[in-house]
Design a protein around this motif. Sequence first.
Motif, PDB file in Angstrom:
ATOM      1  N   MET A 347       0.841  -1.199   0.000  1.00 36.17           N
ATOM      2  CA  MET A 347       0.000   0.000   0.000  1.00 36.17           C
ATOM      3  C   MET A 347       0.868   1.237   0.000  1.00 36.17           C
ATOM      4  O   MET A 347       1.736   1.390   0.862  1.00 36.17           O
ATOM      5  CB  MET A 347      -0.895   0.010   1.235  1.00 36.17           C
ATOM      6  N   ARG A 349       1.327   4.732   0.964  1.00 34.20           N
ATOM      7  CA  ARG A 349       0.626   5.443   2.021  1.00 34.20           C
ATOM      8  C   ARG A 349       0.218   6.857   1.655  1.00 34.20           C
ATOM      9  O   ARG A 349      -0.818   7.335   2.048  1.00 34.20           O
ATOM     10  CB  ARG A 349       1.502   5.474   3.282  1.00 34.20           C
ATOM     11  N   SER A 390      -4.098   2.946  -4.526  1.00 32.84           N
ATOM     12  CA  SER A 390      -2.718   2.979  -4.053  1.00 32.84           C
ATOM     13  C   SER A 390      -2.292   1.615  -3.549  1.00 32.84           C
ATOM     14  O   SER A 390      -1.561   1.501  -2.576  1.00 32.84           O
ATOM     15  CB  SER A 390      -2.551   4.042  -2.968  1.00 32.84           C
ATOM     16  N   GLU A 391      -2.763   0.579  -4.238  1.00 26.76           N
ATOM     17  CA  GLU A 391      -2.492  -0.768  -3.756  1.00 26.76           C
ATOM     18  C   GLU A 391      -2.079  -1.712  -4.894  1.00 26.76           C
ATOM     19  O   GLU A 391      -2.706  -1.741  -5.939  1.00 26.76           O
ATOM     20  CB  GLU A 391      -3.775  -1.292  -3.104  1.00 26.76           C
ATOM     21  N   THR A 393      -0.798  -5.858  -5.663  1.00 24.53           N
ATOM     22  CA  THR A 393      -0.818  -7.195  -5.059  1.00 24.53           C
ATOM     23  C   THR A 393      -0.027  -8.181  -5.918  1.00 24.53           C
ATOM     24  O   THR A 393      -0.146  -8.182  -7.135  1.00 24.53           O
ATOM     25  CB  THR A 393      -2.266  -7.705  -4.918  1.00 24.53           C
ATOM     26  N   GLU A 447      -4.355  -7.608   2.627  1.00 21.65           N
ATOM     27  CA  GLU A 447      -4.763  -6.194   2.686  1.00 21.65           C
ATOM     28  C   GLU A 447      -4.949  -5.752   4.122  1.00 21.65           C
ATOM     29  O   GLU A 447      -4.553  -4.654   4.504  1.00 21.65           O
ATOM     30  CB  GLU A 447      -6.099  -6.016   1.951  1.00 21.65           C
ATOM     31  N   ARG A 451      -2.849  -2.782   5.900  1.00 18.89           N
ATOM     32  CA  ARG A 451      -3.504  -1.619   6.481  1.00 18.89           C
ATOM     33  C   ARG A 451      -3.042  -1.419   7.925  1.00 18.89           C
ATOM     34  O   ARG A 451      -2.820  -0.300   8.375  1.00 18.89           O
ATOM     35  CB  ARG A 451      -5.028  -1.820   6.437  1.00 18.89           C
TER      36      ARG A 451
END
Length: 735
Positions: A347, A349, A390-391, A393, A447, A451
């Motif tokens: 992520m 930030r 903004s992620e 994987t 996720e 977070r």
Amino acid sequence: MADEAEQSGLRILGDVLSAAHSAGDLSCLSPDLLARIADAFHLQRVSLFQVHEAEGRGIAATCVIDWRRPGLAFPAMTEGSHPPLTAAGGDPLLAQWAARRRRGETIIGRTRDLTGYLYGFFSHYGVVTFLTEPVMVHGRWWGHFCVDTPDAEHEWTAVERQAFKCIAAVLAGLLARSGTEGLVSEAARRAMLDTSIDAVIVADEAGAIVEFNHAAEAIFGHTREAVIGRPMTETIIPAHYIDRHRQGFMRHLATGENHIMRRLVEVEALRADGSVFPAELTVNEHRAGGRRLFSAFVRDISDRITSRRALERLAFTDMHTGLSNRTGLLRLCTGRPTRPSGAVVLMLRDLGVVKTSFGDDWAEPMIVETANLLSRMLPQEACLGRTGESEFTVVTWQPGAAAELAETLIGRLRSAIESGGRRFYLRVGLGVVERPGDATYLLRDAEMAARDCRDGHLLHFAEHMRAQHQQRLELEMALRDVIQRRTSALLLHYQPVVSARTGGLVGFEALVRWYSETHGPVSPALFVPLAEAGGFAERLGAWVIETAISACAGWNVRRRAHGLAPWHIAINLSATEVVAPDLIERVRQTMAFHGLPPQCVCFELTESAILNQPEIAIETLSRLRALGCTTAIDDFGTGYSSLSYLQRLPMDVLKIDRSFVLDMVDNSRSREIVRVMIEMAHGLGMSVVAEGVETTGALQILRQMGCDRAQGFLFGRAMPGDVAGTLPETLAPTG
Ligand code: C2E
Ligand code: CA
Ligand code: CA
């Protein structure tokens, strides 16, 4: 004698012809007519065979007519008591005969001259001498008309041979007419075929093309002449499809079982130039002239497939990076034969903040470079996708790969990334999960870990996180309820703010408190962001504004009565409140209603609250100032704050974050930072409030640096409004 035979032969041919004319199909060959043919030529038996060139199985012939003189001892050929005659049976003579019959040749012979399969077959039915005449329909070998002698050997005369040839020709004409050809006129049929926008291709049982219309010529690039009579497998079926086609075709011929018959299916087809194209196909079977025919309607769907692919690309791809998006990644994963072994979620930030404060020029390279970095570091057997704004994987298929990747990534991200002449550091959180499972669940858990993870670290998912998230959800629901019903569980407390120089009480900061029945006291640092995420921060904020202004107005009424200077109230605004369109009007009305002068009200905002939507936030701040209120930048030093940026903000007060103030006593670097902040603020015409003043030592330092006001446990914690109203005028030792 020959004359007599000739005459009766001619007569019978005339009978056959007129019967054929009136009937139009093989039904004209009644037992009576067959008996008369047999009588004319002294025959014991007359038969008609139809051939099937079954693809891949060679030739099969079945007896469709078997007239026998009553009392003939041998079995009827139509009953098929002897295994069928096929070329695959292995008799090479049979293949020779087939070749000769295709050329239209008559075959004459004696059973005793035969060997092998054919000998067995003919003996079974008691054939001694035989003559077979091929029946050619539209130039193709349809079958053969046979006569034989079961009692004695016989030499076939020229007249007999000629007569049998004629009978075979009449049968051929009959068959040609009784097929589909017989139903519509040839002209109408051609017109129908040639105006069809779909390619129409008709093939026979052997898989040979017997019809090919204009559209087919246009679509496939073959002329009709070039393909008629040729197998589909050599002309219009791509090489990689041939086996599948053959199997399906043979299964259909043998069992009637078929996956494509009378259904709309998508296949691939071959053009004359060797290119392969996607096509939509329906196939129907029909019988004509005793033959099984297959009509295929083919439509070129290249355009449709192209636009479908483009749509799929849009639906499954992230346009900025060209990587799969969330849906695309999950689809890729479920398309694989095995379940993944783990996942890493990265992520970014501060992408949102960078985007709003510096624009896409900065945000785009950050996204693209992150994608590049991940692509370069992708382990074997892994899929990468951009699964959120903004992620990113990575889903992995090798045990341990996810954890290993996360470790290397975190190391790599400690150094700067360069792109387009810019250098930047990525502030990230990495969530890792290592266990085999469905991609959807792995993604969800990774996720969750990302977070919860601290900046610049990685966090492995653990089951208890799920429980925490569950709790957070419950908390959110309870908070929503409390805010909705405005119960007494929600309180506003007030923390004193004093003059740093004199210790004189100048006002308070309003801080919200929640005492939950089930969760006990909950920190606003936890529940204010919850209210923001849940979309009810505005409601909460409206209540805070109303309560704080009312409280301050109440204190000031008494202070005025005692001739004392009015107190100020500082109110925190959240990111959603500051962009609420009715904020200014609400504030104005509330102040007017309670009779509190705007000069007594200060609104505090953190940088991140401003940077969410900077234009609107700056506009709101300016309008609050225009009302007469003051504005303060909260938690200064923890965000992106740069001097040039600060200059642009319509702010009167700078609040130094408590972390610097708490640290300052023992840490000279923090002390220096605080000194610079105070000087800088004063240089910009702002006054300074230091938060987190817990000791007299800290207060001393701040005084020396010229700090204007102070707030902290040294002077008092946040307290109920009625307690605040009774505080003395001075809270700290002067001097
Ligand atoms: P903040 O605006 O920075 O509020 C100051 C926080 O520092 C308060 O925490 C306060 O209790 C704490 N504090 C005050 N003096 C000291 C000290 O000497 N030492 C230490 N260690 N801490 C001190 P609190 O009340 O937990 O509030 C946390 C945050 O919650 C606030 O930070 C503010 O961002 C938010 N918040 C609180 N009330 C409201 C509200 O009514 N509206 C909005 N939007 N946010 C609020
Ligand atoms: Ca504050
Ligand atoms: Ca603060």
